[in-house]
Structures are given as C-alpha cells and as structure tokens.
Design a protein around this motif. Structure first.
Motif, PDB file in Angstrom:
ATOM      1  N   PRO A  63      36.120  49.417  53.391  1.00 37.97           N
ATOM      2  CA  PRO A  63      35.774  50.628  54.158  1.00 37.97           C
ATOM      3  C   PRO A  63      34.638  51.450  53.557  1.00 37.97           C
ATOM      4  N   ASP A  64      34.404  51.340  52.243  1.00 38.20           N
ATOM      5  CA  ASP A  64      33.308  52.085  51.626  1.00 38.20           C
ATOM      6  C   ASP A  64      32.011  51.261  51.583  1.00 38.20           C
ATOM      7  N   TYR A  65      32.042  50.081  52.167  1.00 37.33           N
ATOM      8  CA  TYR A  65      30.886  49.176  52.236  1.00 37.33           C
ATOM      9  C   TYR A  65      30.384  48.733  50.860  1.00 37.33           C
ATOM     10  N   VAL A  93      36.255  46.682  57.482  1.00 38.69           N
ATOM     11  CA  VAL A  93      35.470  47.166  58.613  1.00 38.69           C
ATOM     12  C   VAL A  93      34.335  46.188  58.894  1.00 38.69           C
ATOM     13  N   THR A 148      41.081  45.895  48.801  1.00 39.68           N
ATOM     14  CA  THR A 148      41.457  45.835  50.217  1.00 39.68           C
ATOM     15  C   THR A 148      42.792  45.161  50.480  1.00 39.68           C
ATOM     16  N   ARG A 156      43.437  52.858  53.958  1.00 36.85           N
ATOM     17  CA  ARG A 156      43.083  54.089  53.240  1.00 36.85           C
ATOM     18  C   ARG A 156      42.607  55.167  54.208  1.00 36.85           C
ATOM     19  N   ASP A 157      42.654  56.421  53.747  1.00 36.45           N
ATOM     20  CA  ASP A 157      42.128  57.512  54.550  1.00 36.45           C
ATOM     21  C   ASP A 157      40.625  57.651  54.322  1.00 36.45           C
ATOM     22  N   SER A 158      40.035  58.656  54.926  1.00 40.11           N
ATOM     23  CA  SER A 158      38.580  58.823  54.846  1.00 40.11           C
ATOM     24  C   SER A 158      38.095  59.120  53.427  1.00 40.11           C
ATOM     25  N   ASN A 159      39.009  59.551  52.559  1.00 39.56           N
ATOM     26  CA  ASN A 159      38.643  59.817  51.166  1.00 39.56           C
ATOM     27  C   ASN A 159      38.893  58.620  50.250  1.00 39.56           C
ATOM     28  N   GLY A 160      39.365  57.523  50.837  1.00 28.58           N
ATOM     29  CA  GLY A 160      39.622  56.327  50.050  1.00 28.58           C
ATOM     30  C   GLY A 160      40.993  56.256  49.433  1.00 28.58           C
ATOM     31  N   HIS A 161      41.853  57.238  49.725  1.00 33.24           N
ATOM     32  CA  HIS A 161      43.210  57.214  49.167  1.00 33.24           C
ATOM     33  C   HIS A 161      44.082  56.263  49.985  1.00 33.24           C
ATOM     34  N   THR A 172      47.035  54.894  52.084  1.00 34.44           N
ATOM     35  CA  THR A 172      48.046  55.581  52.892  1.00 34.44           C
ATOM     36  C   THR A 172      49.186  54.669  53.319  1.00 34.44           C
TER      37      THR A 172
END
Length: 569
Positions: free
Chosen positions: A186-188, A226, A435, A457-462, A464
């Motif tokens: 998700p963070d590419y 993603v 991942t 993960r959430d938008s902050n990378g934590h 969930t």
C-alpha cells in the motif's frame, strides 16, 4: 480400444523428473521457460502436446477417455478436445473455467448411468480456478463428473460435460506454467508477487498474464496490496502482441487520465509480470492509442528484499551478525538484545529495532531507546515478529487468541486471527514487505499446515486486521517446529520427519510443495539466508548449520539463539 497418448509423453516425463530433482529448499520464485518470442503471443518454449482426434466407431467410454486426454492441450483454443463434443456444445464448453489436478492412479473407470450418460470418479490433488489461483485439495475424497452423449452423423459425441479440464498430477507442470503477477504494498515501497498458473498455450500466455493483472490481486490478497491500474482498465483489441521479445500492451482509454507516477507504476507492473515470467525483453505501453513519453518503468519499489549473507545470532553473551568466528557490532541494539538473554528475536532491515522473546515476555528493543519496552506478557508466548514499519507482532500458542501489535512504545492493539481447524499456533512470521503473515499450525488431526493471510492496514500504515487465511494443506511433516520466509514467494518450514530426524519443506505461495530435505539432527530454529537457497538452521546443542552439497556444515558453535532478519538496507 485403440491406444491414445501424446507424442510428447517422454518429454513430459523427463520434465517431471527434472522438476522433482530440483525440489530442494527453498525454491526462488516460479519455474519458467525460456526461448525466443516471435509473433503474437507465440513461441514461449513450452512443450507441445499433440492429442489424437476421435476415430470412427469409438464407444462412449473411448470418446470420454479421448476428450479428457485432448483437453490437456490448449492449442488453438482446445481445438482437438472440442472435436469430441457435439457441434452445438463445442461452443458452450468453457475449458478455462477451472482445472482439476487429479491422481490418475486413483481415477476410476467410467460408469454407465441411466440414459446415454457416463460418470467418472476422480481423486483431486489440487484445483486451478479461472483466474489461475492454485489451491491444494482439502480432501482426496472422489469427485464425480457426469457426461452425456448423443450420436452425431452416426458417431458418439459428448453433449454435456462439466466446464474446465481434468489433468493428472504427473502432467500438470508440463502443461501449466507458474507466473508471478506483481502488485504493490500500500505504500508503494515493495513489489509483491501473486502467483498464478496458466495453460502453456503459445497463443495466449502474455495475454492471460496481462488480463489477470488488470483484474486485480487474488481474493486473499485484496486489501493487502494495491495496483496502479484504474478500475475498468482493459486491453484494447483484446490481446497482447509479442514480436521478437517485445510485448506491446495497448490499454483502453480508461487509463488515460493517469499522472506520470501512475503510468510508470503501471508500466513497472507490466514489465515485472511479463519479463520475470517470460522470455520478453521489453514492454511497450500505449493508452488509448497513445504511447506516453514519460514512461521509465521504474518507480523505486523494492523487489524481493534480501537479508544479510551473515547469520544474526546470540552467542557468548553478545548479539550481532556472525562474521567468521566473531560477531559484528550492532551498536546499542546488540547490547540491548543481549542483556535480555533472548530465546527468539526478529530485527528490522535497518537493524534499528528488534522484537525479542525473553523471560516469558515479548520486548521491543531499539537503538534509540535506552531500556527495552515490554509489549506482551501473556502465558505461552511464541517467537514474535516485526514488520517493515517496525510494528511488533506477538502471539501465544492458542490459535484463537488475538495478536498483540505495538509500535514499540508499550501501547498495544489487538488483531483477531482465524486459523481454520487449528489446535496450536506453532510459529508465525510477517513477510519482509509487510503485506502477508505466514502461520505454522498443528491441526485438530495432528497435521502440520502452513496458512497465510494478508495484512490490511489503515491510511497511516497501522495494521487493522488479517484477511481470510489460505490453508496450503498438509506439509507431510510429523510435527512442525519453525518457519521462515526464504524470499517473497516461498516459506520454508522445519519439522520432524515421519521417518525420524528432522526435515525441511518449502511451500511456494500459490504453488506447489517441495520434496522434503533432511535437516540437521536436533534442529530447533530456521532463518532465511542469502542466497535464499542457503537457510540457517540452529540445533538444540547450539550448532549453527547451513546446507553444503547433500548435507549440512557447521558454521558456528555455542549459539544460544538464531534471529530472523526482515531484509537489509
């Protein structure tokens, strides 16, 4: 009954023998063919099977046998297999719907049922769905397939049959080939493989790969990875044209609004998915008939992160990288970990933070914090893991218990996990790209199974939650002891051998299980090495072992703990 068979059967047997001989631990990515590429999606160096067409006067049983054999060849849209079907049904039958891999030795003889019908019992080994996802069969209980027949121009032909094909396990890897499709974390920051299996048709491989890539990741990875391709993006013209090793991928105008960064990521996904798996040297991308001028195919994402070639150990009251007979300095981290007298540890790629099991608790140790921070002190804790963001994962041997996750400051959150039919959680580890989470479990019937779930993960990378776990089935071990990611696609598992001693097997995620390799006597821990074919194994007597030829060689003695590395900077 006239004999049926493939002209290439001897070649297939030789290929199967080579594959079996190569099944050592670990296997680094999918086995793929070589060869030149000419024409549209052509000449991928696959074995050609040439099945027999139906002959005059064949019985229903002979037609059924011939159809199943012919359906192994995907050439020209399964042209020969369709000759066994009635004219009207030939266009309806969908061979790409699925593939059932069966044990031919256990395949029954066709049985007559009322009317012009035959049924066939097969013992499944694995299944491949329409998107190319491979799954080991949960049970070998026979599956019954029904076929109907009518006479057409005086000859029996099949008028009704299940969609998909049946292929015996000895032919599977000669007819189907494995291809890693690449998506992003998700963070590419990482390229993440998603292994698929496709029939090795000379006229369809590149097109199948690109269509599957555009369709998105496998269900178990959705939410964990993603893609750069916008929703609805499709191949313009319906196929990929390959000429002299250059693949031309023309996308519909849906992708036309992408910025330069996204276009480069799309091109990178295509390039890695096609050139890693095939003899394609370059990929040309066009969108809505226009070739973007800014395409470089490089996004900076890391592919298959490796670990240090040196083992990371606790020895003689010190913690660090083993170099010859001495330990390298790990600054404050090494001293902090050693002070706990650890029994297990996992360290981030930059060696700045460690998750440590010691004194019945899990601790966070950082070179930036003077004192270790206790994260988890539940009973029956097992070896912890740490992800690429420095989040510590802790769990007990109870498979129903939540994971405790922490950024290392002592505050923890919980994440529920579900390991179907698990009695004990033996070991787990987060992939180096953060991942996926692999779990070694002991099932209710006492088998050792490897299960893997995607990390959401959430938008902050934590983190969930964990996605639905995929069970890769019985590993064939007496008991499971430990596991380790050997690369981005393979997990090696250490356990006891049913024949005695220890054994190591490697499960290719989305693929097959290697043959067992005899492990060192008294092995208790395993960690990935560099190269990935050289894992580190620790014995109960403190000997650090590494593969050497057909055996194992001692690299160090007096080792108290073998740590896991999550890559290297």
């Amino acid at each position: 009954m006239r004999p049926r068979g493939f002209l290439a059967v001897i070649v297939a047997v030789l290929v199967a023998s080579v594959l079996a001989a190569c099944a050592t631990i670990p296997r680094s990515g999918p086995v793929v063919p070589g060869g030149s590429v000419e024409g549209q999606d052509s000449a991928f160096g696959q074995i050609d099977f040439h099945p027999n067409a139906p002959s005059t006067g064949e019985t229903q049983a002979e037609i059924l046998s011939g159809f199943i054999e012919a359906a192994v060849s995907p050439e020209n849209g399964y042209q020969i297999a369709r000759e066994f079907l009635t004219t009207s049904f030939a266009g309806e039958w969908n061979p790409d719907a699925s593939a059932t891999v069966d044990d031919q030795a256990k395949r029954g003889e066709p049985k007559t049922v009322p009317g012009s019908e035959l049924s066939l019992d097969i013992s499944p080994v694995a299944f491949v769905d329409q998107s190319g996802d491979y799954r080991t069969a949960a049970s070998s209980t026979p599956v019954t397939l029904d076929y109907s027949f009518v006479k057409q121009h005086g000859q029996w032909r099949i008028s009704k049959a299940p969609d998909g094909i049946v292929i015996n396990s000895s032919q599977f890897q000669s007819v189907f080939s494995a291809h890693a499709l690449y998506f992003y974390s998700p963070d590419y920051k990482y390229l993440v493989p998603d292994l698929r299996w496709f029939p090795s048709s000379r006229a369809a491989i590149a097109t199948r790969i690109v269509k599957a890539l555009l369709a998105g990741p496998s269900p178990w990875l959705q939410g964990s990875v993603v893609t750069a391709f916008p929703k609805g993006a499709q191949l313009a013209g319906g196929s990929v044209v390959v000429t002299s090793g250059a693949a031309q991928v023309a996308l519909s105008s849906v992708a036309g609004g992408a910025d330069d960064t996204t276009i480069n990521r799309m091109d990178e996904q295509l390039t890695q998915s096609l050139t890693t798996a095939q003899s394609i040297s370059s990929v040309g991308l066009s969108i809505g008939g226009v070739s973007p001028q800014s395409v470089t195919g490089v996004s900076g994402a890391q592919l298959n992160p490796a670990v240090s070639p040196n083992a990371l150990v606790y020895q003689g009251g010190k913690f660090g990288f083993l170099s010859g007979k001495s330990l390298g300095n790990l600054s404050g981290l090494g001293a902090g970990v050693a002070a706990l007298h650890p029994t297990a540890a996992t360290v981030t790629a930059d060696a700045s933070t460690a998750a440590v099991l010691a004194k019945g608790a899990v601790y966070a140790v950082s070179d930036a914090v003077e004192e270790p921070v206790r994260i988890d002190h539940r009973a029956n804790l097992i070896a912890p893991s740490i992800d690429n963001r420095g989040t510590i994962w802790s769990a007990t041997s109870d498979p129903a218990a939540d994971f405790a996750v922490s950024a290392g400051d002592g505050a923890t959150a919980t994440i529920k996990a579900s390991w179907p039919d698990a009695r004990t959680l033996v070991a787990f580890a987060v992939s180096r790209d953060g991942t996926r989470l692999a779990a070694l479990v002991r099932t209710m019937n006492g088998q050792a199974h490897l299960m893997v779930a995607g990390i959401v993960r959430d938008s902050n990378g934590h983190p969930t939650r964990l996605g639905e776990a995929v069970d890769f089935g019985d590993l064939g071990l007496g008991t499971g002891i430990a596991l380790a990611w050997s690369d981005d696609l393979d997990v090696s598992v250490l356990g006891t051998s049913p024949q005695g001693g220890t054994a190591i097997v490697t499960q290719q995620l989305g693929g097959t299980l290697s043959s067992p390799m005899t492990g060192p006597a008294g092995a208790v821990a395993i960690a990935g090495g560099n190269p990935s074919t050289q894992p580190w194994v620790l014995t109960s007597s403190g000997e650090l072992q590494t593969p050497a030829g057909n055996g194992w060689q001692e690299a160090a003695s007096g080792v108290g703990m073998l740590a896991v590395q999550q890559g290297r900077d």
